[in-house]
Write an enzyme that holds these catalytic residues in place. Structure first.
Site, PDB file in Angstrom:
ATOM      1  N   ILE A   1      -0.397   1.273 -13.934  1.00  0.00           N
ATOM      2  CA  ILE A   1      -1.669   0.705 -14.402  1.00  0.00           C
ATOM      3  C   ILE A   1      -2.808   1.392 -13.661  1.00  0.00           C
ATOM      4  O   ILE A   1      -2.829   1.405 -12.427  1.00  0.00           O
ATOM      5  CB  ILE A   1      -1.717  -0.816 -14.168  1.00  0.00           C
ATOM      6  CG1 ILE A   1      -0.505  -1.498 -14.809  1.00  0.00           C
ATOM      7  CG2 ILE A   1      -3.010  -1.391 -14.716  1.00  0.00           C
ATOM      8  CD1 ILE A   1      -0.437  -2.991 -14.538  1.00  0.00           C
TER       9      ILE A   1
ATOM     10  N   ASP B   1       0.856  -1.182   0.000  1.00  0.00           N
ATOM     11  CA  ASP B   1       0.000   0.000   0.000  1.00  0.00           C
ATOM     12  C   ASP B   1       0.897   1.239   0.000  1.00  0.00           C
ATOM     13  O   ASP B   1       2.103   1.142   0.255  1.00  0.00           O
ATOM     14  CB  ASP B   1      -0.888  -0.033   1.249  1.00  0.00           C
ATOM     15  CG  ASP B   1      -1.764   1.197   1.379  1.00  0.00           C
ATOM     16  OD1 ASP B   1      -2.298   1.648   0.358  1.00  0.00           O
ATOM     17  OD2 ASP B   1      -1.876   1.713   2.502  1.00  0.00           O
TER      18      ASP B   1
ATOM     19  N   LYS C   1     -17.946  16.823  -0.621  1.00  0.00           N
ATOM     20  CA  LYS C   1     -16.544  16.732  -1.025  1.00  0.00           C
ATOM     21  C   LYS C   1     -16.232  15.269  -1.309  1.00  0.00           C
ATOM     22  O   LYS C   1     -16.824  14.359  -0.727  1.00  0.00           O
ATOM     23  CB  LYS C   1     -15.605  17.276   0.059  1.00  0.00           C
ATOM     24  CG  LYS C   1     -15.489  16.452   1.322  1.00  0.00           C
ATOM     25  CD  LYS C   1     -14.414  17.016   2.239  1.00  0.00           C
ATOM     26  CE  LYS C   1     -14.139  16.144   3.448  1.00  0.00           C
ATOM     27  NZ  LYS C   1     -15.231  16.135   4.421  1.00  0.00           N
TER      28      LYS C   1
END
EC number: 7.6.2.1
Length: 1283
Positions: free
Chosen positions: A841, A484, A650
């Site tokens: 990607i 991550d 938002k």
């Protein structure tokens, strides 16, 4: 003003008018809880008709499920309860306790809040533990051998030789399991016996009594006090807060320490005593979803005949395990208790991960068993041949008695002989291997990994934690790291830095000189330090600004940020505000707006108060449409002080842009600003708003309220209504939030790349943001080629639906991208077989490329790249990418992340690593290993992973080797013993060989061995290739070489003592079989021990003690056993009577057994070792020689400096010189003895030394590839690899 809007209301806590819904007909009364016996998770089709007291004590009327309408079945599948003021009886009968002992809940028992996390009970421990242990083929095999040995007349050895080691192995494992389970039981008892206040009535008298958690049942009214844990999932009814809310901390559930607001259900907020809830108990039925593990979702409603239905959601639910904070007390009704509570439902056992070494070991067990069968069949056949050859009358004393077990040659005799050899040679499979490997892994985790101070983070007091002890060696074979970004590579400490409002990009000219009053120094929210935004808000006036007012667009923008959020302000003791937020991004935006005079002051269910430029503004909350990973946006509907209805929103730029009004001005300018923000590596959000008419809001509010109480597709209906209102928005601006890299991340990634480990980053950020971060952390470098794979390139791949895309188009695009990568490598003149290209990607493209028919092409494309970055990916895609790499690349993968969205990736990978960060502990709880900083990953893999693989592989190979040599001695004896299956060793020797004399040295080796110094390993990441590239074929080749060595070693240790000690002496006396067998046993033990000595590189006092003490114990063992007879009748003792004295006084024994046999056995090993060291050195050999040369240089320098004083170099001086030359490092840099002496975590954490420069500063990360004398150059490494 419309009366319906005269009072502030908030969804879902506002009171709703009664609504008739055809799709849902509530059960007329209380539907009973399901019993554990049915095991279905559904509920009995029986409806309880209330009795006269209205408390659900009437009769039960069966309901036929097939007669129910679909909507009626939906209602019957949900759970319905009624609160009670008098408790139902809780069964505590003898039958109940007996059933509990077997882990069974009887049908008809009231489901209580008692929870058990233990694996065993007193009654189930022995059978369940034995069953699990005998699932191992090796244990089952030795059980079979023990059974065969118990058959009278069959076994050539005592049953003790197999039963004793088997019992020892089973006992060690059982003790370990039992010890762990006792702690679980203690923890369970501690939790189950906690106290909570129960509200009840005895007649007309209100009572508040303390009851234990385990006695709580659904429907109980409970009172929880400040700083107490919530005992069950409670529907919040009342709190002393004037706004009818409370604060809870959910760190036990998700690791988040920020406080969360929970809201009281609006009907009984004034309740304080049991009498205040009589109407609740009599008139109201609470219906809610079946028990599930979703921590952030709850669907329910409360219904009465007078008021109708009112919605209940997760904001009304206090989850078990959460802690009440900043609230004196709360009262709630228990809904889900015990095993039905959400936290317990999340306590799922992680799947057991099997390492490649364990798989190889299982294959070796099969191979050895096959070899054993072949050996036994051949020896049994030779036995029949020998018996037939010696069947003549002249051999009358060798004739069989033709009764069991001495049968004449034939099929029956062959079978008996086969079984006898099977028992005799059963140790060909080492019985101690599994328990030895388990003990070794536990020691490695506790003494080395958990105690490594270089992986301890002092700032957060977070140590390294091994959450499993089964994957140590797998760390040494990682080929792909899937990571991550946010919170893993970055700090997850957000700073509000840029803003695009009204066509102007603010924040690019921030300066500390512009710091306003009340702002802390070095604030990450640099937007408030920008001169342009200060002037636009009229903070700084020039002479030309006298008549100018703050820009309205900027004021609206900041107001939107201050109102549209879920941040909870709390007041510190010093009077300052502390913002509690579940998202660091929200906290940054709200804090930045506060610095710009738009300060969020308070938030309740009904109102938000914002201090705008010194004036307090109150916004009444009408609805909150919360953020989730599917919506990727948040909205709030409020009534402003000017009595306008505003929707503030938002969210992600792609989501907001698609919801803007047609022809919205300024969109192109904002898009340009978004690109600039992304190229700078910032996280971006768009802010929008629109004004609602009263008619539009009232119609929407009615439809949304109906969706909220629906028990049929509630989430889908709510999402549709949210989508309807969030349209036609007007763009207010864009925000840029900076998330800085963690310390040492670039160096760590550089080291992993040098080690040949490929790193893939999977993030939800925009493409431009991810690319910028990739360059910042050196995942991408300036000399690399870069290929982008965008969703727009797959426009022709859209099929009828997502499940059936145009596969041909996808494969064509992937082939085109593969050609593009190869072309870039060709232009950069990259050597064939290598790559210097990266690929990015996009999530939309990845969605199509992950189609099963396209995964091979996608994997081929990614293999051609040095680094891969996937952007805009969902948590599900992270897990899918990880699974694809595992399956298609057939490589060991490691998933690392810090948030709940990374759990799928972590669990899918071979190895899961959790970062203890600001996103909670969901990733840590799902992981196999956890620590605080990404930079520790290089040390974990390159150092500990490499060492663990080498050590544990040696444990497996050495165990098979020594047992092979042991068994071959039996085989040789048969050729001089008429293939009679006679053993050469006595009972006690057979039992002690694996359990005592050869067990401890290999354990010490596996814990303390270091083939190179820590600094040398970390300075040369290429040495990781030794383990990373290890294949199954290579492992089996090594096994073959070890077996060849074992065969050779068995020859001199058998034949030399046999032919020297069986030769008659000058008195015509010769040693018997037990005496020669004892000499062979000692020679064999010494030979295999010296073999291990040759393999050992790191010697210390612990190694010396364990190795030599194991050998030294042989002699008193033999001597004591030889003098026990006739005082004891232990099997084999009589045969050894006087053997010790005879052997130890015979010079031939000492010469052949301790000198000749081991020397001859190990001579080829020494020759091969010298040949490889001096004629065919590899990288590791050269690095070891460099260490020796460095030590010699230190010695020469010391002697030259102390020559005049006549000083000598001692160990302390040498160590000091090493430290001066190399720089201080972790506890693992010292001798292993020092490591063990400092192995306690408290000492390691309390005395953690500050990291030194170089490698130590990054906690094991490599600051550069040029690290001194021991760092090999790339040319040298290529030369070695070619050699």
């Amino acid at each position: 003003m419309d009366a319906s809007l005269s009072q502030p209301r908030s969804v879902p806590m506002r009171q709703l008018q009664q609504q008739q819904q055809d799709e849902l007909v509530a059960a007329p009364a209380y539907i009973r809880q399901p019993s554990a016996a049915n095991g279905t998770g559904t509920f009995p089709a029986a409806v309880e008709v209330p009795g006269a007291d209205g408390k659900g004590t009437g009769t039960h009327v069966p309901v036929q499920q097939e007669q129910l309408s679909p909507s009626r079945k939906e209602a019957a599948a949900a759970r319905h309860i009624k609160a009670h003021l008098s408790r139902p009886a809780v069964s505590r009968s003898l039958l109940h306790h007996l059933a509990k002992g077997f882990g069974v809940q009887l049908q008809g028992d009231v489901v209580t809040n008692e929870v058990s996390t233990a694996k065993y009970t007193v009654l189930t421990f022995v059978p369940v533990n034995l069953f699990e242990q005998f699932l191992r083929v090796a244990n089952l095999y030795f059980l079979l051998m023990a059974i065969l040995q118990l058959i009278p007349g069959l076994s050539p050895t005592s049953w003790f030789t197999t039963v004793a080691p088997l019992v020892f192995v089973l006992a060690v494992n059982a003790i370990k399991e039992g010890y762990d389970d006792v702690h679980r039981h203690r923890n369970d008892n501690q939790v189950n016996n906690r106290k909570v206040i129960l509200l009840s009535q005895q007649g007309d008298v209100d009572q508040q009594q303390e009851v234990t958690w385990k006695d709580v049942v659904a429907g109980d009214l409970l009172k929880v006090r400040a700083d107490e844990e919530v005992p069950a999932d409670l529907l919040l009814l009342s709190s002393p807060d004037p706004d009818n809310l409370c604060y809870v901390e959910t760190a036990n559930l998700d690791g988040e320490t920020n406080l969360k607001i929970k809201y009281c259900w609006s009907m009984f907020t004034a309740g304080r005593e049991a009498q205040h809830f009589q109407d609740l108990a009599q008139d109201w039925t609470i219906g809610y979803e079946a028990p599930n593990e979703k921590l952030y979702v709850f669907d329910g409603y409360a219904e009465s005949a007078k008021v109708g239905k009112q919605p209940l959601d997760i904001n009304n639910l206090l989850l078990r395990g959460s802690v009440l904070r900043k609230t004196e007390w709360v009262i709630g009704v228990a809904l889900n208790v015990g095993k039905d509570s959400k936290i317990v439902r999340n306590m799922t056992k992680a799947p057991r991960k099997v390492t490649q070494l364990e798989r190889n070991m299982n294959v070796l067990v099969f191979v050895q068993f096959t070899a054993l069968v072949v050996f036994c069949a051949v020896l049994a056949g030779l036995d029949q041949w020998w018996a037939a050859r010696h069947s003549a009358p002249s051999w009358w004393y060798l004739q069989s008695q033709n009764v069991y077990p001495e049968l004449p040659p034939g099929v029956a005799a062959f079978f008996i002989s086969f079984l006898r050899f099977l028992i005799l040679l059963s140790n060909m499979i080492p019985i101690s291997l599994y328990v030895s490997l388990e003990v070794v892994k536990v020691f490695q985790c506790t003494l080395l990994l958990n105690s490594d101070r270089q992986m301890y983070h002092r700032d957060t007091d977070t140590p390294f934690v091994c959450r499993t002890t089964t994957l140590n060696e797998e760390l040494g074979q990682v080929q792909y790291v899937l990571s991550d970004k946010t919170g893993t590579l970055t700090q997850n400490v957000m700073g509000f830095v840029w803003a695009s409002v009204g066509g102007v990009l603010y924040g690019q000219h921030a300066s500390e000189d512009k710091r306003l009053a009340g702002m802390p120094a070095n604030t990450p929210h640099s937007i408030a330090l920008d001169d342009g935004v200060q002037k636009a808000l009229f903070f700084r006036q020039d002479k030309s600004d006298k008549n100018r007012q703050p820009q309205p667009a900027l004021l609206d923008f900041l107001t939107n940020l201050a109102v549209c959020n879920t941040v909870v302000p709390s007041v510190n003791p010093d009077g300052s505000l502390l913002y509690q937020a579940s998202s660091p991004d929200e906290e940054a935006l709200v804090q930045g707006a506060a610095y710009l005079s738009h300060r969020l002051v308070s938030r309740t269910t009904e109102q938000v108060k914002v201090d705008i430029r010194g004036a307090l503004h109150t916004y009444d909350i009408l609805a909150t449409l919360e953020f989730n990973s599917d919506r990727k946006r948040m909205s709030i509907i409020v009534r402003t002080p000017q009595d306008r209805l505003m929707l503030f929103c938002k969210g992600a730029d792609s989501i907001i842009l698609s919801r803007l009004a047609a022809g919205e001005p300024g969109v192109e300018t904002v898009k340009q600003h978004l690109d600039e923000m992304a190229h700078a590596g910032y996280r971006t959000l768009l802010v929008a708003q629109r004004e609602l008419s009263r008619e539009e809001y009232e119609q929407w509010e009615a439809d949304y309220s109906a969706a909220q109480v629906s028990m049929v597709d509630r989430e889908g209906r709510m999402a549709a209504e949210q989508e309807r209102i969030e349209r036609g928005l007007h763009l207010a601006g864009a925000t840029a939030v900076e998330d800085k890299l963690q310390d040492g991340v670039p160096e760590c990634l550089q080291a992993l790349a040098a080690a040949g480990v490929k790193v893939w980053v999977l993030t939800g950020d925009k493409v431009e943001t991810a690319i910028s971060i990739a360059y910042s952390c050196r995942l991408f470098t300036e000399d690399m080629g870069l290929v982008e794979f965008r969703e727009a390139e797959l426009a022709g791949a859209v099929g009828e639906d997502d499940q059936h895309p145009n596969v041909g188009v996808i494969q064509q695009v992937l082939a085109k991208k593969l050609a593009e990568v190869r072309q870039q490598n060709k232009l950069m003149q990259v050597v064939e077989g290598h790559t210097n290209c990266g690929i990015v990607i996009e999530g939309g493209a990845l969605h199509y490329a992950l189609h099963k028919a396209c995964q091979d092409a996608l994997m081929d494309l990614c293999k051609e790249c040095r680094a891969v970055v996937c952007c805009r990916v969902t948590p599900k895609q992270k897990a899918e990418v990880t699974g694809m790499v595992k399956q298609k690349a057939q490589a060991i993968t490691l998933g690392i992340g810090d948030g709940a969205n990374d759990v799928g990736m972590i669990r899918s990978a071979h190895i899961g690593v959790g970062i203890s960060g600001r996103e909670g502990r969901a990733a840590v709880l799902a992981s196999d290993f956890s620590f605080a900083q990404f930079r520790y990953l290089s040390r974990l893999l390159l150092l500990h992973g490499r060492w663990s693989f080498l050590r544990n592989r040696e444990v497996v190979l050495y165990s098979f080797y020594k047992n092979w040599a042991y068994v071959m001695v039996y085989v040789y004896l048969q050729f001089v013993a008429g293939f009679s299956a006679v053993p050469i060793f006595t009972t006690l020797m057979i039992s002690s060989f694996n359990m005592i004399f050869t067990a401890c040295p290999i354990v010490a080796y596996a814990v303390l061995e270091q083939d190179m110094h820590v600094k040398t390993v970390l300075a040369n990441p290429a040495s990781y290739a030794v383990t990373r590239t290890a294949t199954r074929g290579g492992f089996f080749w090594l096994f073959f070489l070890w077996i060849v060595a074992g065969t050779w070693h068995s020859l001199p240790v058998y034949f030399l003592p046999w032919y020297t000690l069986t030769t008659p002496d000058r008195n015509g006396l010769a040693q018997d079989l037990s005496g020669v067998g004892t000499a062979v046993f000692i020679a064999l033990t010494f030979a295999v021990a010296f073999k291990l000595c040759l393999r050992t590189h790191s010697w210390n006092w612990i190694t010396h003690l364990v190795y030599w003490l194991s050998l030294a114990l042989l002699f008193p063992f033999v001597y004591v056993v030889s003098i026990l007879w006739p005082s004891t009748s232990i099997s084999g003792v009589a045969d050894m009577a006087g053997t010790g004295a005879w052997l130890f006084t015979n010079p031939v024994f000492w010469l052949t057994t301790l000198v000749g046999a081991p020397a001859i056995a190990l001579l080829p090993d020494i020759a091969v070792m010298l040949f490889r060291r001096y004629l065919r050195p590899d990288l590791v050999t050269l690095l070891q020689e460099a260490e020796v040369l460095e030590a010699v240089a230190d010695l020469a320098t010391h002697r030259r400096l102390t020559h005049g004083a006549g000083g000598f170099l001692n160990a302390n001086n040498l160590e000091a010189m090493h430290q001066q030359r190399r720089g201080s490092d972790s506890a693992n840099d010292d001798s292993p003895a020092a490591q063990l002496a400092r192995s306690s975590r408290g000492a390691g954490r309390g005395a953690a030394a500050p990291a030194a420069a170089g490698v130590g500063s990054a906690g094991g990360a490599v600051p550069s590839l040029e690290m001194g004398a021991l760092a090999m150059t790339a040319d040298a490494q290529r030369h070695i690899s070619k050699g």
